[in-house]
Design an enzyme around this catalytic site. Sequence first.
Site, mmCIF file in Angstrom:
data_model
loop_
_atom_site.group_PDB
_atom_site.id
_atom_site.type_symbol
_atom_site.label_atom_id
_atom_site.label_comp_id
_atom_site.label_asym_id
_atom_site.label_seq_id
_atom_site.Cartn_x
_atom_site.Cartn_y
_atom_site.Cartn_z
ATOM 1 N N ASP A 32 -7.004 -4.929 -5.537
ATOM 2 C CA ASP A 32 -6.321 -4.824 -6.911
ATOM 3 C C ASP A 32 -5.043 -5.572 -6.880
ATOM 4 O O ASP A 32 -3.933 -5.178 -5.899
ATOM 5 C CB ASP A 32 -6.083 -3.299 -7.141
ATOM 6 N N THR A 73 -6.914 -4.439 -14.748
ATOM 7 C CA THR A 73 -7.828 -3.869 -13.661
ATOM 8 C C THR A 73 -9.161 -3.675 -14.363
ATOM 9 O O THR A 73 -10.378 -4.051 -14.085
ATOM 10 C CB THR A 73 -7.216 -2.516 -13.205
ATOM 11 N N ASN A 94 -6.916 -1.805 -20.058
ATOM 12 C CA ASN A 94 -7.254 -0.487 -19.582
ATOM 13 C C ASN A 94 -7.626 0.653 -20.400
ATOM 14 O O ASN A 94 -8.077 1.669 -20.260
ATOM 15 C CB ASN A 94 -6.098 -0.203 -18.445
ATOM 16 N N LYS A 154 -9.407 4.235 -8.258
ATOM 17 C CA LYS A 154 -9.141 4.434 -9.566
ATOM 18 C C LYS A 154 -10.554 4.709 -10.420
ATOM 19 O O LYS A 154 -11.721 4.131 -9.821
ATOM 20 C CB LYS A 154 -8.793 3.245 -10.218
ATOM 21 N N ASP A 155 -10.899 5.336 -11.178
ATOM 22 C CA ASP A 155 -11.902 5.642 -11.873
ATOM 23 C C ASP A 155 -12.689 4.469 -12.474
ATOM 24 O O ASP A 155 -13.809 4.208 -12.105
ATOM 25 C CB ASP A 155 -12.153 6.803 -13.099
ATOM 26 N N HIS A 302 3.040 -2.605 -8.080
ATOM 27 C CA HIS A 302 3.896 -2.378 -9.437
ATOM 28 C C HIS A 302 5.407 -1.957 -9.051
ATOM 29 O O HIS A 302 6.260 -2.238 -9.537
ATOM 30 C CB HIS A 302 3.226 -1.511 -9.988
ATOM 31 N N ASP A 345 -8.734 -8.307 -9.192
ATOM 32 C CA ASP A 345 -8.942 -7.957 -10.523
ATOM 33 C C ASP A 345 -7.820 -8.754 -11.397
ATOM 34 O O ASP A 345 -7.821 -8.839 -12.557
ATOM 35 C CB ASP A 345 -8.899 -6.764 -10.854
ATOM 36 N N HIS A 346 -7.038 -9.108 -10.664
ATOM 37 C CA HIS A 346 -5.530 -10.033 -11.358
ATOM 38 C C HIS A 346 -4.648 -10.066 -10.295
ATOM 39 O O HIS A 346 -4.704 -9.639 -9.164
ATOM 40 C CB HIS A 346 -5.114 -9.197 -12.477
HETATM 41 ZN ZN LIG Z 1 -1.758 -3.017 -11.947
#
Ligand SMILES: [Zn+2]
Length: 544
Positions: A32, A73, A94, A154-155, A302, A345-346
């Site tokens: 991620d 994500t 998201n 994360k779910d 982040h 994912d980014h």
């Molecule tokens: Zn993020």
Amino acid sequence: MKTLKLLPFLALISGPLFSQNQPKLVVGIVVDQMRQEYLYRYESKFGENGFKRLMNEGFMLKNAHYNYVPTETGPGHASIYTGTTPSIHGIVGNDWYDRTSKTNVNCVSDENQKTVGAEAGGAVSPWRMLSTTITDELKLSTQQRAKVVGVSIKDRGAALPAGHTPDGAYWYDGRNGNMITSTYYKQKLPDWVTKFNGQKLADKYLNQEWNTLLPVNQYVESAPDDSPYEGRWKGKNKPVFPYNLAELRKQMGEFSLLAMTPFGNNLVADFAKAALLGENLGKDDITDFLAVSFSSTDAVGHAMGPDAVEVEDVYLRLDKTLEEFFTFLDKEVGKGAYTVFLTSDHGVAHVPQYLKDLRIPAGYFRPAYVKATLNEHLQKYFPNKLLLEEVTSDQIYLNQSAFSEDPKSSGVDLLVATELITNFLLSTEGVAQVYSTSTLRQVSTSDPGIRGNVVRGFYSKRCGDILFALEPGWLAWGGVTGSTHGSGYSYDTHIPILFYGNGIKKGSSSQYHAITDIAPTLSVLLKIKFPSGCSGQPITEILD
Ligand SMILES: [Zn+2]
């Protein structure tokens, strides 16, 4: 077909239901918030058998990109596994503003489900994802014999990759430190999950100190440890090592702190190994699929921004975690018997304040301020009319009831209002482009530029009426420390794609590829149907 294990030569003469040359297991790894350049930036400090095993013994795509906005994500995981973009799979963020309920909805929330393994917080399913995934297609092509499991902190990082028909999807509960699921997947936790939770690994990880893996003065690829662009943890007056987790957890959300440390990745790897053993993945001739998503990289990124020693340390530790994981796969599945892909994912933007201080264009965009000033502006033209329903960092949802009356009597014309809003936004600092839905309809989905990225991210039932893109370097982000992602610019779109193992050539390529090319590549490798909404193309140069 257990006898094949004892008498492997029989596999050559028996009429195979499934190809003997296919991988016994596919392992999908999403890191991620990983930029492609991190592979080079940290390369000299990586060991030979983690990331570099994939880089040197597998196939590396050097020019792979997200081809839509928003680079987040949920959409990222959905696009990797469906081989298409939000315009088709429908995961447009998201979370997004839902006009029917007039609230924000999460991409994997499902009020028809209940949490399994905790009190609450796990009412999750992939029902909002409108395309099949490569994992669904593997299930469909084997009459459900293939096993599929998704794992993440994360779910959404577990639920979207695992698809609509998996044997399980599990994620971390920040309230109790356990791995949990929902009634969409299971009515109760399998024994191997209960046993895993019984080890209380999250508690153990959070009772240690987080210090740098190498002496801190060797982290020359990053900014100095004490940097003004990094967020501060509650209980610490400087963003510097070491982090005494046993103390800090009391003020930093107890178990939820795990995701902000490298040990969140360790827990996910521990659980992935337990899942492989618990579900017998990769043990017979039917290809199974283990989808793993590591997201501590995102939480630390982040808070600290991409130039922090903390981020580098998370990657150096993840490199070791991957090495151990691949060694485990060699032992349990067999070297050459499995296929791995690794992507992200980014990416992430630089901290805008850091760029500003270097006189590089960047800035902070405030959606709430824009909403207030735009409302005031519209009041001058349409007094006592509420035309804006929601303003996000890149979309405006109009209050459609204000336009549904007879335009002659109400005086509000949609085209006039759209024009006024467009001109207002274009005069707002930091806004680069504005698109109304009618202009978007005229853009080709094969447009390679930012405009094409907007169209490929646009699903009209879930998106706003007016979309806009900020200038490069501009973020909707709350403070002068830390950073985020979401744009269609290269710092957010350019991510690694690495393939390794069964059926994969050794090499590298600078050819452009889109994130949507991963799923159809796997379809060709596994000789199965493409996901239903697939719009990507197989990456032929990597396949044997
Ligand atoms: Zn993020």
